[in-house]
Write a protein that holds these residues in place. Structure first.
Motif, mmCIF file in Angstrom:
data_model
loop_
_atom_site.group_PDB
_atom_site.id
_atom_site.type_symbol
_atom_site.label_atom_id
_atom_site.label_comp_id
_atom_site.label_asym_id
_atom_site.label_seq_id
_atom_site.Cartn_x
_atom_site.Cartn_y
_atom_site.Cartn_z
ATOM 1 N N SER A 9 0.832 -1.204 0.000
ATOM 2 C CA SER A 9 0.000 0.000 0.000
ATOM 3 C C SER A 9 0.864 1.252 0.000
ATOM 4 O O SER A 9 0.504 2.264 -0.614
ATOM 5 C CB SER A 9 -0.942 -0.008 1.213
ATOM 6 N N GLN B 15 2.030 1.850 -3.525
ATOM 7 C CA GLN B 15 0.932 2.386 -4.323
ATOM 8 C C GLN B 15 0.710 3.867 -4.031
ATOM 9 O O GLN B 15 0.498 4.669 -4.953
ATOM 10 C CB GLN B 15 -0.338 1.586 -4.043
ATOM 11 N N ASP C 79 -2.829 -12.691 0.351
ATOM 12 C CA ASP C 79 -2.768 -11.261 0.646
ATOM 13 C C ASP C 79 -1.961 -10.522 -0.426
ATOM 14 O O ASP C 79 -2.350 -9.446 -0.890
ATOM 15 C CB ASP C 79 -2.143 -11.019 2.017
ATOM 16 N N VAL D 210 -3.325 -7.507 -2.927
ATOM 17 C CA VAL D 210 -2.759 -6.159 -2.929
ATOM 18 C C VAL D 210 -2.271 -5.772 -4.323
ATOM 19 O O VAL D 210 -2.487 -4.644 -4.786
ATOM 20 C CB VAL D 210 -1.615 -6.050 -1.903
ATOM 21 N N ARG E 121 -5.979 -4.381 -5.370
ATOM 22 C CA ARG E 121 -5.877 -3.062 -4.746
ATOM 23 C C ARG E 121 -5.092 -2.076 -5.595
ATOM 24 O O ARG E 121 -5.482 -0.903 -5.718
ATOM 25 C CB ARG E 121 -5.219 -3.182 -3.364
ATOM 26 N N TYR F 122 -7.094 -0.767 -8.561
ATOM 27 C CA TYR F 122 -8.188 0.024 -8.004
ATOM 28 C C TYR F 122 -7.677 1.396 -7.566
ATOM 29 O O TYR F 122 -8.249 2.439 -7.917
ATOM 30 C CB TYR F 122 -8.800 -0.722 -6.818
ATOM 31 N N ALA F 123 -6.570 1.392 -6.818
ATOM 32 C CA ALA F 123 -6.021 2.647 -6.298
ATOM 33 C C ALA F 123 -5.548 3.562 -7.421
ATOM 34 O O ALA F 123 -5.772 4.785 -7.380
ATOM 35 C CB ALA F 123 -4.870 2.346 -5.333
ATOM 36 N N THR G 229 -8.680 -13.172 -7.521
ATOM 37 C CA THR G 229 -8.301 -11.780 -7.766
ATOM 38 C C THR G 229 -8.686 -11.347 -9.172
ATOM 39 O O THR G 229 -9.036 -10.181 -9.401
ATOM 40 C CB THR G 229 -6.793 -11.558 -7.554
#
Length: 245
Positions: free
Chosen positions: A71, A74, A112, A116, A120, A123-124, A161
């Motif tokens: 994260s 990102q 996980d 990510v 994620r 998306y981010a 995913t």
């Protein structure tokens, strides 16, 4: 010359996983059509090599080394892009990772990591660039997998995913079509990439890239979809190798 020759002159394209495989092929196809590139990936040397080739086509190309598996990575990327980009016309979401294991033995930290990176991160990045895409009535392409449509034994974590990425694309399309943004999902069969070579090793199968989809094949199809008149939108493309093994 092809129908899309210089069709994107002066536009700005952001490509994740832009240093190798499908991402690199799409980036170079966009460059040949006149698009300036922002290439995202883990290995700066690979990004720089693609960028150098793109610049011979008369466009600008910038490398953005980034770790999309965290994260923090990102966030750092989206903040950097917000500083250097004034507009975005095309966003190619290609980066992804793969793990395989029976569910009974699968490691939760691998699940996980897959989430990510494969869910994620796109998306981010889409969320961060959406205002610029809206301003330019841009286009978003999610490079997905046939695994998004049919889950298989031993790849539940990866396939989940890819199902999620399909959901993101489908929901986004319904939200932004009214703003003039087109959203395309591309569902690939086995393609001659570094990831596929690793998958063949895991499966203890000989890797024969000449029998698989070629990155240039994928780029050709995507470029045609991106170049279509604005009276139409291609929402889903399914591509598989012609030679069945």
């Amino acid at each position: 010359m092809s129908p899309q020759a210089r069709a994107f002159e002066g536009s700005t394209a952001v490509v994740t996983g832009g240093g190798t495989g499908v991402g690199a092929a799409v980036a170079l196809a966009l460059a040949s059509a006149g698009a300036n590139l922002h290439l995202i990936g883990r290995r700066v040397n690979m990004l720089d090599a693609i960028g150098a080739r793109a610049r011979t086509m008369g466009v600008q190309a910038t490398s953005h080394p980034a770790d999309l598996s965290t994260s923090c990575g990102q966030l750092e990327l989206t903040q950097r892009l917000a500083q250097v980009l004034s507009s975005v016309d095309i966003l190619i979401q290609n980066a992804g990772i793969h793990f395989a294991s029976a569910l009974a033995q699968a490691k939760l930290d691998e699940l996980d990591a897959l989430f990510v990176t494969n869910v994620r991160a796109p998306y981010a990045l889409t969320q961060a660039l959406l205002p610029m895409l809206k301003a330019r009535q841009g286009q978003v392409v999610f490079i997905n997998s046939s695994s998004a449509l049919l889950a298989k034994p031993l790849t539940a974590q990866y396939d989940a995913t890819k199902h999620a990425l399909k959901a993101i694309a489908d929901a986004l399309r319904g939200e932004v079509n009214a703003d003039g943004i087109r959203v395309l999902s591309v569902y690939l069969g086995r393609t001659a990439t570094e990831m596929q070579e690793r998958i063949h090793k895991i499966e203890n199968k000989p890797y024969r890239p000449e029998l698989l989809l070629q990155p240039a094949d994928v780029a050709y199809v995507i470029m045609n979809a991106l170049s279509m008149p604005r009276t139409a939108e291609v929402t889903d493309i399914h591509i598989r190798p012609m030679i069945k093994t």
